[in-house]
Motif scaffolding. Structure first.
Motif, PDB file in Angstrom:
ATOM      1  N   ARG A   1      48.242  35.370  41.103  1.00 55.77           N
ATOM      2  CA  ARG A   1      47.376  35.750  40.003  1.00 55.77           C
ATOM      3  C   ARG A   1      48.754  35.972  38.776  1.00 55.77           C
ATOM      4  NH1 ARG A   1      43.570  40.847  39.121  1.00 55.77           N
ATOM      5  NH2 ARG A   1      41.947  39.476  39.395  1.00 55.77           N
ATOM      6  N   THR A   2      49.695  36.738  38.941  1.00 54.96           N
ATOM      7  CA  THR A   2      50.616  37.086  37.945  1.00 54.96           C
ATOM      8  C   THR A   2      51.330  35.925  37.473  1.00 54.96           C
ATOM      9  OG1 THR A   2      52.225  37.494  39.546  1.00 54.96           O
ATOM     10  CG2 THR A   2      50.932  39.487  38.497  1.00 54.96           C
ATOM     11  N   ILE A   3      51.744  34.891  38.238  1.00 55.51           N
ATOM     12  CA  ILE A   3      52.387  33.524  37.721  1.00 55.51           C
ATOM     13  C   ILE A   3      51.157  32.733  37.142  1.00 55.51           C
ATOM     14  CG2 ILE A   3      53.481  31.436  38.742  1.00 55.51           C
ATOM     15  CD1 ILE A   3      55.286  34.073  38.747  1.00 55.51           C
ATOM     16  N   TYR A   4      49.719  32.659  37.734  1.00 57.42           N
ATOM     17  CA  TYR A   4      48.921  31.827  36.974  1.00 57.42           C
ATOM     18  C   TYR A   4      48.515  32.556  35.673  1.00 57.42           C
ATOM     19  CZ  TYR A   4      44.474  29.827  35.937  1.00 57.42           C
ATOM     20  OH  TYR A   4      43.415  29.276  35.461  1.00 57.42           O
ATOM     21  N   GLU A   5      48.551  33.601  35.503  1.00 55.88           N
ATOM     22  CA  GLU A   5      48.306  34.374  34.252  1.00 55.88           C
ATOM     23  C   GLU A   5      49.376  33.865  33.361  1.00 55.88           C
ATOM     24  OE1 GLU A   5      47.148  38.142  34.635  1.00 55.88           O
ATOM     25  OE2 GLU A   5      44.979  37.739  35.171  1.00 55.88           O
ATOM     26  N   SER A   6      50.671  34.082  33.567  1.00 52.66           N
ATOM     27  CA  SER A   6      51.750  33.821  32.883  1.00 52.66           C
ATOM     28  C   SER A   6      52.107  32.337  32.381  1.00 52.66           C
ATOM     29  CB  SER A   6      52.819  34.138  33.448  1.00 52.66           C
ATOM     30  OG  SER A   6      53.446  33.349  34.525  1.00 52.66           O
ATOM     31  N   GLU A   7      51.304  31.519  33.044  1.00 52.14           N
ATOM     32  CA  GLU A   7      51.480  29.999  32.895  1.00 52.14           C
ATOM     33  C   GLU A   7      50.154  29.345  32.217  1.00 52.14           C
ATOM     34  OE1 GLU A   7      52.555  27.811  36.143  1.00 52.14           O
ATOM     35  OE2 GLU A   7      54.587  28.691  36.225  1.00 52.14           O
ATOM     36  N   HIS A   8      49.174  30.253  31.947  1.00 50.54           N
ATOM     37  CA  HIS A   8      48.059  30.036  31.500  1.00 50.54           C
ATOM     38  C   HIS A   8      47.587  31.083  30.401  1.00 50.54           C
ATOM     39  CE1 HIS A   8      47.487  27.748  35.091  1.00 50.54           C
ATOM     40  NE2 HIS A   8      46.660  27.001  34.645  1.00 50.54           N
TER      41      HIS A   8
ATOM     42  N   ARG B   1      40.939  45.816  36.607  1.00 50.69           N
ATOM     43  CA  ARG B   1      39.860  45.282  37.599  1.00 50.69           C
ATOM     44  C   ARG B   1      38.568  44.983  36.741  1.00 50.69           C
ATOM     45  NH1 ARG B   1      41.961  49.771  40.362  1.00 50.69           N
ATOM     46  NH2 ARG B   1      40.402  51.088  39.566  1.00 50.69           N
ATOM     47  N   GLU B   2      38.235  45.686  36.004  1.00 49.68           N
ATOM     48  CA  GLU B   2      36.699  45.527  35.090  1.00 49.68           C
ATOM     49  C   GLU B   2      36.683  44.184  34.598  1.00 49.68           C
ATOM     50  OE1 GLU B   2      32.892  46.180  33.960  1.00 49.68           O
ATOM     51  OE2 GLU B   2      34.326  47.415  35.469  1.00 49.68           O
ATOM     52  N   PHE B   3      38.219  43.726  33.920  1.00 51.69           N
ATOM     53  CA  PHE B   3      38.060  42.720  32.755  1.00 51.69           C
ATOM     54  C   PHE B   3      38.669  41.371  33.652  1.00 51.69           C
ATOM     55  CE2 PHE B   3      36.839  45.680  29.909  1.00 51.69           C
ATOM     56  CZ  PHE B   3      36.041  45.119  29.063  1.00 51.69           C
ATOM     57  N   TYR B   4      39.268  41.470  34.920  1.00 54.63           N
ATOM     58  CA  TYR B   4      39.852  40.526  35.686  1.00 54.63           C
ATOM     59  C   TYR B   4      41.175  39.781  35.094  1.00 54.63           C
ATOM     60  CZ  TYR B   4      35.400  40.845  38.279  1.00 54.63           C
ATOM     61  OH  TYR B   4      34.645  41.223  38.992  1.00 54.63           O
ATOM     62  N   VAL B   5      41.835  40.815  34.385  1.00 51.28           N
ATOM     63  CA  VAL B   5      43.021  40.166  33.864  1.00 51.28           C
ATOM     64  C   VAL B   5      44.064  41.199  34.045  1.00 51.28           C
ATOM     65  CG1 VAL B   5      42.083  38.901  31.885  1.00 51.28           C
ATOM     66  CG2 VAL B   5      42.590  41.516  31.555  1.00 51.28           C
TER      67      VAL B   5
END
Length: 293
Positions: free
Chosen positions: A173-180, A213-217
């Motif tokens: 998750r953390t890598i996906y979010e950092s790259e998107h 958890r609520e906002f999925y970020v």
């Protein structure tokens, strides 16, 4: 740091467990002399987290210098080697091994567990870097995981099973979010959603973890977006918002003993200190001074 959780390094490059193994190594000068590892590959996946040292890593013949915060995923069959440039500096890292069979079981559960694996296999992307805040949080998560392995607590097996899945998901998750990275419009929607949610849930738990958890970020993204918009941390804003609601309730003659509980303060002493810091006087003094008869 966490000396009781350290593992004495060996040159073993095969797994003893069917599913996963995780180690915390802190090698001294003597350890490095005794346990040099040449280029090798193995039949399992290796996550490598670099903490300290003057070290580079060679993967498929290319050499990469390492810095604190680097995380590396090495799939089966990929030749690699850590190259130590200064043995006088302690060499610290986590090593997390996962069998192909275990990874396959995770993939059947959800493709979210194998995002990094697909990047490694399709693009040869092996190395990622966390900023210090995110990496410190990651270290804490890994140490908790290792502590559970070494514990003798009730439900140990269940907790370990949950921890390994949470760790693998967290990395993806953390890598996906950092790259998107989110667009400005996405961030504005997130900010507005946070403001609305906080406004209507002041009497509930509003920690960063809960909001994530609520906002999925990630909570780090939430903290960044909030600070960018109003210049306050989300904790500071929530406290100020709660205090203002308490102030208005006091001015409308509601009982102070009920007011602070209505807006999310868990005990009177913390409410009293926060109120006095914000308004320069106690809640009772404020009501007596400003309440309209």
């Amino acid at each position: 740091m966490k000396k009781n959780l350290q593992t004495t390094f060996s040159t073993r490059q095969y797994m003893l467990s069917e599913d996963f193994e995780i180690y915390y190594y802190c090698d001294s000068q003597d350890d490095i002399f005794r346990a040099k590892v040449h280029s090798h590959s193995h039949d399992y996946y290796e996550f490598y987290f670099f903490l300290e040292g003057n070290v580079s890593i060679q993967i498929n013949g290319a050499e990469y210098p390492l810095q604190t915060g680097h995380m590396i995923l090495i799939p089966p069959g990929i030749p690699h080697q850590a190259i130590i440039h200064d043995i006088n500096i302690p060499y610290r890292r986590f090593v997390f091994w996962i069998s192909k069979a275990f990874f396959h079981k995770l993939q059947e559960t959800s493709p979210d567990y194998v995002y990094l694996l697909k990047l490694a296999q399709s693009k040869g992307h092996y190395i990622y870097h966390y900023d210090m805040i995110a990496f410190n949080a990651l270290q804490y998560r890994i140490f908790e995981f290792i502590e559970e392995i070494h514990s003798d607590r009730f439900g140990k097996g269940t907790k370990i099973s949950l921890s390994v899945q949470e760790l693998i998901f967290h990395l993806n998750r953390t890598i996906y979010e950092s790259e998107h990275t989110k667009s400005a419009e996405d961030e504005q929607h997130l900010y507005q959603g946070l403001m609305q949610y906080i406004e209507t849930h002041l009497d509930e738990e509003l920690s960063l973890d809960q909001l994530a958890r609520e906002f999925y970020v990630s909570k780090y993204h939430i903290a960044h977006v909030f600070k960018e918009h109003i210049g306050l941390s989300i904790h500071q804003f929530i406290t100020k918002k709660r205090l203002m609601m308490c102030r208005d309730a006091i001015l409308s003659r509601q009982e102070i003993s009920k007011t602070y509980l209505m807006f999310g303060f868990k005990d009177y002493s913390s409410f009293f200190r926060a109120f006095k810091k914000e308004f320069g006087m106690s809640p009772k003094e404020y009501g007596e001074l400003f309440r309209q008869d």
